[in-house]
Design an enzyme around this catalytic site. Structure first.
Site, PDB file in Angstrom:
ATOM      1  N   GLU A 125       0.809  -1.229   0.000  1.00 34.96           N
ATOM      2  CA  GLU A 125       0.000   0.000   0.000  1.00 34.96           C
ATOM      3  C   GLU A 125       0.837   1.271   0.000  1.00 34.96           C
ATOM      4  O   GLU A 125       0.539   2.218  -0.738  1.00 34.96           O
ATOM      5  CB  GLU A 125      -0.932   0.019   1.209  1.00 34.96           C
ATOM      6  CG  GLU A 125      -2.070  -0.985   1.138  1.00 34.96           C
ATOM      7  CD  GLU A 125      -1.688  -2.366   1.636  1.00 34.96           C
ATOM      8  OE1 GLU A 125      -0.534  -2.552   2.073  1.00 34.96           O
ATOM      9  OE2 GLU A 125      -2.537  -3.276   1.581  1.00 34.96           O
ATOM     10  N   HIS A 163      -9.632  -4.595  11.614  1.00 37.64           N
ATOM     11  CA  HIS A 163     -10.338  -4.454  10.342  1.00 37.64           C
ATOM     12  C   HIS A 163     -11.653  -3.692  10.474  1.00 37.64           C
ATOM     13  O   HIS A 163     -12.502  -3.772   9.597  1.00 37.64           O
ATOM     14  CB  HIS A 163     -10.636  -5.830   9.743  1.00 37.64           C
ATOM     15  CG  HIS A 163      -9.441  -6.497   9.114  1.00 37.64           C
ATOM     16  ND1 HIS A 163      -8.410  -7.021   9.842  1.00 37.64           N
ATOM     17  CD2 HIS A 163      -9.119  -6.719   7.821  1.00 37.64           C
ATOM     18  CE1 HIS A 163      -7.508  -7.553   9.027  1.00 37.64           C
ATOM     19  NE2 HIS A 163      -7.919  -7.381   7.789  1.00 37.64           N
TER      20      HIS A 163
HETATM   21  C1  LIG Z   1      -1.833  -4.216   4.762  1.00 35.92           C
HETATM   22  C2  LIG Z   1      -2.882  -5.143   4.314  1.00 35.92           C
HETATM   23  N1  LIG Z   1      -3.279  -5.103   3.037  1.00 35.92           N
HETATM   24  C3  LIG Z   1      -4.231  -5.947   2.586  1.00 35.92           C
HETATM   25  C4  LIG Z   1      -4.818  -6.843   3.436  1.00 35.92           C
HETATM   26  C5  LIG Z   1      -5.900  -7.787   2.935  1.00 35.92           C
HETATM   27  N2  LIG Z   1      -5.346  -9.135   2.831  1.00 35.92           N
HETATM   28  C6  LIG Z   1      -5.492 -10.010   3.830  1.00 35.92           C
HETATM   29  S1  LIG Z   1      -4.694 -11.437   3.532  1.00 35.92           S
HETATM   30  C7  LIG Z   1      -4.137 -10.912   2.051  1.00 35.92           C
HETATM   31  C8  LIG Z   1      -3.275 -11.832   1.230  1.00 35.92           C
HETATM   32  C9  LIG Z   1      -1.999 -12.173   1.885  1.00 35.92           C
HETATM   33  O1  LIG Z   1      -1.340 -13.199   1.218  1.00 35.92           O
HETATM   34  P1  LIG Z   1      -0.052 -13.922   1.778  1.00 35.92           P
HETATM   35  O2  LIG Z   1       0.852 -12.936   2.416  1.00 35.92           O
HETATM   36  O3  LIG Z   1       0.510 -14.726   0.679  1.00 35.92           O
HETATM   37  O4  LIG Z   1      -0.555 -14.856   2.962  1.00 35.92           O
HETATM   38  P2  LIG Z   1      -1.580 -16.094   2.874  1.00 35.92           P
HETATM   39  O5  LIG Z   1      -2.955 -15.528   3.015  1.00 35.92           O
HETATM   40  O6  LIG Z   1      -1.355 -16.797   1.601  1.00 35.92           O
HETATM   41  O7  LIG Z   1      -1.265 -16.917   4.072  1.00 35.92           O
HETATM   42  C10 LIG Z   1      -4.602  -9.623   1.790  1.00 35.92           C
HETATM   43  C11 LIG Z   1      -4.326  -8.875   0.562  1.00 35.92           C
HETATM   44  C12 LIG Z   1      -4.396  -6.831   4.783  1.00 35.92           C
HETATM   45  N3  LIG Z   1      -4.944  -7.650   5.692  1.00 35.92           N
HETATM   46  N4  LIG Z   1      -3.423  -5.990   5.189  1.00 35.92           N
END
Ligand SMILES: Cc1ncc(C[n+]2csc(CCOP(=O)(O)OP(=O)(O)O)c2C)c(N)n1
Ligand SMILES: [Mg+2]
Lengths: 460, 336
Positions: free
Chosen positions: A194, A263
């Site tokens: 972000e 959230h």
């Molecule tokens: C700063 C932030 N941006 C966006 C989100 C929304 N979000 C939650 S999980 C996620 C994906 C994360 O993927 P990854 O790091 O690969 O972890 P995984 O879910 O695969 O364990 C997103 C975009 C968030 N929680 N925090």
């Protein structure tokens, strides 16, 4: 001619200091760059250099003198051949005005009273669309998508970037179909970065584009808040009007359901504080559409606060080629005479529900939907309060530093004599959002709380 | 360094292997149950299941010592089970009840256990990475010889704060193992669509941090790599990066249309690489356990999970007074 050497300001905040030590004595020849004295402030000891060459005339402030005000003459520097006896005459008249300089500076600071907003404009009560215009029922989600699509068709500098906006069609499906229509050049999936992509979008806006940045939710805008505030909001000012950041930061804001403390947060009051930003928080689908189109065209950075719970709600939206809603114009959602309820965004749900309940109790509430928080249509609020003499504000955010708190202060200052009761701010509870279902319910605002507040201000 | 496979003849006792089997199975069954409870409306909001990734935490916990710390993202149930937190308290947190680890106030994404040195449970992608380095900073400061495991996803690996952390962690030789759980997707975005880096662990090289890629479907490979990483940290040589290649079988959270990958891709992974099945095969072919032994374990796990589910339903909702507690500390809690 003799030159006065003045007590220097060695830091932007220094007002006075101690003349710790003279490193020259009367009669010495000095060259530019020679160290004349040591000056001590509460922060540091600094050396003070000569700017001109000459001969040290009279030393006016003795070593060891404390509390020497900045700009006080501390010595006299004589030109070649000048007589030291000429000194006192030259120095004397100049010594007095020194404090005056400080006073003049203080006066130059803008007096808050003088900078006051010009006489309040009259509330604009014109309808949002011409009478007789055909309308259709649309969800807020569809309205937002249509607004972006229309503006992207209209102006090819407009592009959308954010997490999951393209191939996934938006985490909350707001960008459904946009990738298909506008292609990957203009509908861009970003990595989860972000702060980085917000900064890139600010740069792109400097470079002539009109970015729309989607935050998956506004909770994640906190990662990017430095670019929103320091880069986007202030550049127009800092560049003396040469360049700014015409762009939109949008996404769902506020509590969804059961997603816990990190959230569930309302950023309305946060962003509303920032000069240089415009802040929009629509409730209905027509406002979502009309205001988003205005936001995309606006030459300033706009914070556009949506709400996940409202995405699926349906409202009438006018069928028009180009429907926009201006900023700074509130909407009277319900006319009434007994009390003014002011709200915006999802707060309107509680405000309107409360108004219904109050009507059943014979209390006739006027409900104002602010729609934009900055600029804020205070004229409409004041006009209504002058009629009803009572006001309750409704918002989901926390009480301290709230939008309602600001509204109350405006009413106090502009319509104090019209008030028959103190303004009450209905807000979310002053706690992080709990996860447990029962606690979450209590943390959130309810229409019953609004009803209760209205009864208090109407003394029922 | 290429992906290391576990040595053909793993240096592990039958007893240890059975332990890994048991722990992975506990996570799998627990998560399946959580999915069911979600479907019944007992769990709300986000709920990120760990199914498919079990070998990662179980392998790394096997490399950890008492007192070592761990911190992770919202996909945290497996980590909590693996570090010994009571399944009852975890499930009750998922249902938002008084008996949960956060008294119901944190939910699926936000749980903590001081006793087990589990520091959350973080909902903001990558926020746990500097926090993990900070835990290690405190350990180094206190000179207690502990190591911290900071787990994060492939998606999180692109956040700027990760790299700010790498720089300081190496600069100050912090005893932290950065565990990138590369399950190949960040919500609907595959790694290929979020970076052109061929690997994620090699990014550490820019900061002088060593690392390696690990087969995250093999609990023994993870354990072996974990031991190397921990030894590096404990020797005072600073941080270490493990990019653990793994896979999540379920959707990102509970509502995930999963259009970004094919069903075949998921099925192939389950059929050919399943971490639990792999250990089961080693146990059976090596005659370390009989079918009956494993059935008994299955049964025992099922009971634990059912008990947890029952507890999570019976535990009352938190008292309304709890809305107003824990906002400010009266006394600053001290780490033991
Ligand atoms: C700063 C932030 N941006 C966006 C989100 C929304 N979000 C939650 S999980 C996620 C994906 C994360 O993927 P990854 O790091 O690969 O972890 P995984 O879910 O695969 O364990 C997103 C975009 C968030 N929680 N925090
Ligand atoms: Mg991932």
């Amino acid at each position: 001619m003799a030159t006065e050497i003045l007590m220097p300001a060695l830091s932007p905040t220094m007002e006075e200091g101690t003349l710790a030590k003279w490193l020259v004595k009367e009669g010495d020849t000095v060259a530019a760059g020679d160290i004349l004295a040591e000056i001590e402030t509460d922060k540091a000891t600094m050396e003070f250099e000569a700017v001109d060459e000459g001969t040290m005339g009279k030393i006016l402030i003795a070593a060891g003198t404390e509390g020497v005000k900045v700009n006080t003459p501390i010595a006299v520097l004589l030109d070649e051949g000048e007589d030291a006896s000429a000194t006192p005459a030259a120095a004397a008249p100049a010594a007095a005005p020194a404090p005056a300089v400080a006073e003049a500076k203080a006066e130059a600071a803008p007096a808050p009273a003088a900078a006051k907003t010009p006489a309040a404009p009259k509330a604009d009560k014109s309808p949002d669309w011409p009478e007789g215009t055909e309308t259709k029922t649309q969800t807020v989600r569809e309205a937002l998508r249509d607004a972006m699509a229309e503006e992207m068709r209209r102006d090819d500098r407009v592009y959308l970037m954010g997490e999951e906006v393209a191939e996934y069609q938006g985490a909350y499906k707001i960008s459904q179909g946009l990738l298909d229509e506008f292609g990957a050049k203009r509908v861009i999936d970003t990595p989860i970065t972000e702060h980085g992509f917000a900064g890139i979008a600010v740069g792109a806006s400097f470079g002539g584009l009109r970015p729309i940045v989607e935050f998956m939710t506004f909770n994640f805008s906190m990662q990017a808040i430095d670019h929103i505030v320091n880069s986007a909001a202030k550049t127009l000012y800092m560049s003396g009007g040469q360049m700014g950041a015409p762009m939109v930061f949008r996404g769902p804001n506020g509590a969804a359901a059961r997603v816990g403390a990190q959230h569930s947060q309302d950023y309305a009051a946060w962003y509303m504080q920032i000069p240089g930003l415009k802040v929009v928080m629509p409730y209905t689908a027509s406002d979502a559409k009309g205001l988003l189109k205005t936001a995309i065209r606006d030459p300033n950075p706009v914070i556009f606060l949506e709400n996940e719970i409202l995405y699926g709600r349906s409202f009438d939206v006018p069928v028009m080629d180009d429907f926009t809603v201006p900023f700074g114009k509130a909407r009277i959602a319900r006319e009434g005479s007994d009390v003014t309820i002011v709200s915006f965004g999802i707060g309107m749900t509680y405000a309107l529900e409360a108004a219904e309940k109050l009507a059943a109790d014979g209390i006739d509430a006027e409900v104002i939907d602010l729609r934009t928080l900055r600029p804020m249509d205070t004229a409409s609020i004041l006009e209504s309060v002058r009629k009803t003499n009572r006001c309750v504000t409704v918002e989901e955010g926390w009480p301290q530093g709230s939008v309602g708190g600001y509204i109350s202060s405006v009413i106090m200052q502009e319509a104090f004599d019209y008030l028959d009761a103190p303004v009450i701010n209905c807000t979310g509870k002053d706690v992080p959002m709990p996860y447990a279902a029962n606690l979450e319910k209590h943390a959130l605002l309810t229409s019953d709380e609004v009803v209760e507040a209205v009864k208090k201000v109407t003394y029922r | 360094m290429a992906t290391r496979k576990a040595a053909a003849k793993p240096n592990v006792s039958a007893e240890e292997l059975l332990g890994h089997y048991r722990e992975m199975l506990l996570i799998r069954r627990f998560e399946e149950k959580a999915g069911q409870l979600y479907g019944m409306g007992l769990i709300g909001g986000f709920c990120h299941l760990y199914i498919g990734q079990e070998a990662v935490v179980v392998g790394l916990e096997a490399a950890a010592e008492e007192g070592d710390k761990r911190v992770t993202s919202y996909r945290d149930h497996g980590h909590m089970l693996a570090c010994g937190m009571d399944p009852k308290g975890i499930m009750a947190e998922l249902t938002g009840r008084e008996g949960g680890f956060s008294k119901g106030k944190g939910g699926s994404m936000h749980m903590f256990s001081k006793e087990k040195h589990f520091y959350g449970g973080h909902g903001i992608v990558a926020a746990q990475v500097p926090i993990g380095a900070g835990l290690a900073f405190a350990d180094k400061y206190l000179g207690n010889g502990r190591v911290t495991f900071a787990y994060f996803g492939d998606g999180a690996a692109n956040q700027g704060q990760v790299y700010e952390t790498y720089n300081m962690a190496e600069l100050w030789d912090l005893p932290v193992v950065f565990v990138i759980e590369n399950n190949q997707y960040a919500m609907g975005t595959s790694v290929k669509r979020s970076t052109k880096s061929k690997t994620l662990w090699e990014r550490g090289a820019a900061y002088g941090i060593p690392g390696e890629e690990v087969d995250g479907m093999s609990v023994l490979a993870v354990k072996e790599a974990g031991e190397r990483a921990v030894a590096h940290c404990r020797a005072g040589k600073g941080p270490y990066i493990l990019e653990v290649k793994t896979y999540r079988y379920r959707g990102h959270s509970m509502s995930d249309p999963a259009k970004y990958r094919t069903r075949e891709e998921v099925q192939k992974m389950r059929d050919e690489r399943d971490p639990i099945e792999q250990v089961r095969q080693i146990l059976l072919t090596g005659a370390h356990a009989s079918e009956e032994d494993l059935k008994a374990i299955d049964k025992e796990i099922k009971e634990i999970v059912n008990e947890a589910a029952e507890f999570s339903k019976e535990s009352p909702e938190p008292a309304l007074q709890e809305l107003w507690t824990d906002i400010y500390a009266i006394e600053v809690p001290q780490e033991a």
